[in-house]
Scaffold this motif. Structure first.
Motif, short mmCIF file in Angstrom:
data_model
loop_
_atom_site.label_atom_id
_atom_site.label_comp_id
_atom_site.label_asym_id
_atom_site.label_seq_id
_atom_site.Cartn_x
_atom_site.Cartn_y
_atom_site.Cartn_z
N SER A 22 0.84 -1.13 0.15
CA SER A 22 0.06 -0.04 -0.10
C SER A 22 0.98 1.30 -0.03
CB SER A 22 -0.96 0.18 1.32
OG SER A 22 -0.06 0.12 2.39
N VAL A 48 -1.43 9.81 -4.10
CA VAL A 48 -2.62 8.70 -4.02
C VAL A 48 -3.92 9.26 -4.69
CG1 VAL A 48 -3.93 7.35 -2.47
CG2 VAL A 48 -1.58 7.54 -2.30
N TYR A 53 -5.58 0.74 -6.67
CA TYR A 53 -6.92 0.52 -6.42
C TYR A 53 -7.82 1.92 -6.35
CZ TYR A 53 -6.43 2.22 -1.47
OH TYR A 53 -6.34 2.74 -0.28
N LYS A 54 -7.06 3.15 -6.27
CA LYS A 54 -7.91 4.43 -6.64
C LYS A 54 -7.94 4.68 -8.01
CE LYS A 54 -6.85 5.75 -2.17
NZ LYS A 54 -7.90 5.49 -1.09
C1 LIG Z 1 -4.28 11.10 -0.44
C2 LIG Z 1 -4.18 9.54 0.42
N1 LIG Z 1 -2.96 9.17 0.75
C3 LIG Z 1 -2.50 7.97 1.45
C4 LIG Z 1 -3.67 6.96 1.24
C5 LIG Z 1 -3.31 5.69 1.85
O1 LIG Z 1 -3.20 4.77 0.62
P1 LIG Z 1 -2.98 3.30 1.16
O2 LIG Z 1 -4.11 2.75 1.26
O3 LIG Z 1 -2.60 2.63 -0.41
O4 LIG Z 1 -1.93 3.16 2.17
C6 LIG Z 1 -4.62 7.46 0.79
C7 LIG Z 1 -5.99 6.55 1.11
O5 LIG Z 1 -7.04 6.58 1.05
C8 LIG Z 1 -5.20 8.44 0.37
O6 LIG Z 1 -6.28 9.05 -0.03
#
Ligand SMILES: Cc1ncc(COP(=O)(O)O)c(C=O)c1O
Length: 418
Positions: free
Chosen positions: A86, A195, A218-219
């Motif tokens: 992640s 992200v 996954y986004k």
């Molecule tokens: C702006 C942002 N940064 C980081 C993350 C964390 O991402 P991950 O779920 O891949 O750790 C998210 C998750 O919603 C996010 O929206």
């Protein structure tokens, strides 16, 4: 050329169940080619990486294709692409790799606009290393980063600036290039949380000025994993703790254990799906949804540029419709997203009403829009935002009917007795 949304939607089985999804900033729905790539990789002959048998070569190919796809998506060489579970895990890992070289008296700069995934790992690493933390604040009126506070935070001892490319709650897009140039002037590295940004824009990591950039497939229609993109030269300078027999080459040096080949294949398929969303591109020919996986003579990077350009136009048009609908609901709706430059993600509160009740009312009408603070801990504290608030974000498969359903459901919620 515009994206053919009806043709696009036909690739998403979950959309046939009658939901209007506005939770894209939390994670998008999955198109069939992504799921098929995962299943094909898992059920095909598959061994550990190697060159001897077909099953070994399949694993090798999954890794090579993943690196090539994310090199095209993010504008870096394939050797600058690192897989992680992640974005959070990658940021924790890299905070530890970088902090090995920090000394007491050094400083880092963090931003109040960031998701906690780009705050806490650095803060905790700084505490352990005796490194001071300086902050970039948020301007209450504009919900943009306060660049004066940034300039005050920088010093010749600054080792790192960690900042978001776009807020996952307000949508605010800071002027990254300017922020990165100022950081580089004092010799600091720039780590960017991309992200939320990568779901809406074609990324060019070097042009943004990022030394390290994380995103989460996954986004943007892919499987649950994270990707870090960086300059291979910067990656070469970092020495993570590692197992003795594992390779020391970049980028494998940063990937611990056996890679999830099927996830890599799904993540690659997501990039190909994005690249095929608008085969004609703005002003080009075609535009008939996802039909044309690879047009000879047109590079994948170029197809991504066209597709994401068309996606941007599509999302902007829907965002305008959504914001007009919200305005028409009057003073009962307070929209907190105000930055001039932002993604199609809106954070709102409903006067005197519980956001969780609003979420439930919407869900009962098939409209998925979550309430919460979405790990944007510093943002909510800095702007004193009501927690929970309601967040609606657009994704490639949203259409005008979805937006109208959202506005109708909010309107009927506001009409219910308190
Ligand atoms: C702006 C942002 N940064 C980081 C993350 C964390 O991402 P991950 O779920 O891949 O750790 C998210 C998750 O919603 C996010 O929206």
């Amino acid at each position: 050329m515009a994206i053919d949304v009806a043709a696009l939607r036909a690739h998403f089985p979950s959309l046939t169940q009658g939901f209007a999804f506005f939770d894209g900033p939390g994670g998008t729905q999955t198109p069939v080619p992504v799921a098929e790539a995962i299943a094909r990789t898992m059920t095909g002959p598959l061994s550990n990486r190697g060159a001897v048998s077909a099953s070994e070569r399949n694993a090798e190919r999954a890794v090579a294709e993943f690196r090539a796809a994310y090199a095209d998506l993010l504008g870096v060489p394939a050797s600058g692409v690192v897989h992680g579970r992640s974005a959070t895990q990658l940021t924790y890992d890299f905070s530890r790799h970088l902090a090995k070289d920090w000394r007491a008296g050094d400083e880092i700069v963090l931003s109040r606009l960031d998701h906690d995934a780009n705050v806490r790992p650095w803060l905790q690493a700084a505490e352990r290393a005796g490194v001071a933390v300086r902050w970039i604040g948020i301007d209450d009126a504009t919900t943009e980063l306060d660049l004066d506070s940034y300039e005050r935070a920088l010093s010749p001892r600054t080792r790192l600036v960690a900042v978001t490319a776009a807020s996952n709650v307000l949508g605010t897009r800071p002027p990254l290039r300017r922020i990165a140039d100022l950081a580089h002037e004092v010799g600091a590295l720039v780590h960017v949380d991309g992200v939320h940004y990568a779901a809406h824009h074609l990324v060019d990591v070097p042009a943004l000025g990022a030394d390290l950039f994380v995103c989460s497939p996954y986004k943007f229609l892919g499987p649950h994993c994270g990707v870090l993109a960086g300059s291979p030269d910067v990656l070469e300078t970092l020495a993570p703790d590692k197992l003795l027999p594992s390779t020391d080459t970049v980028p494998e040096r940063f990937e611990f254990g056996t890679l999830p080949y099927e996830v890599l294949a799904g993540a690659t398929a997501a990039v190909d799906f994005l690249a095929a969303m608008d085969p004609g591109g703005e002003g080009g020919e075609g535009g008939a949804g996802v039909r044309d996986a690879a047009r000879p003579g047109v590079s994948r990077r170029e197809r991504l540029r066209r597709s994401l350009g068309s996606l941007h136009a599509h999302e902007n048009a829907l965002r305008a419709r959504m914001e007009e609908g919200l305005r028409a609901l009057g003073d009962a709706v307070t929209v907190h997203s105000k930055a001039a430059d932002r993604t199609p993600t809106v954070l709102m509160t409903l006067e005197g009403r519980d956001a969780l009740e609003a979420q439930a009312h919407l869900a009962a009408r098939g409209v998925v829009a979550p309430a919460g603070s979405f790990y944007a801990y510093e943002v909510f504290a800095a702007l004193k935002l009501p927690d929970p608030s309601l967040r609606v974000g657009l994704a490639p498969y949203n259409d005008a009917e979805d937006v109208d359903r959202l506005i109708d459901a909010l309107s009927s919620f506001l009409a219910t007795a308190v």
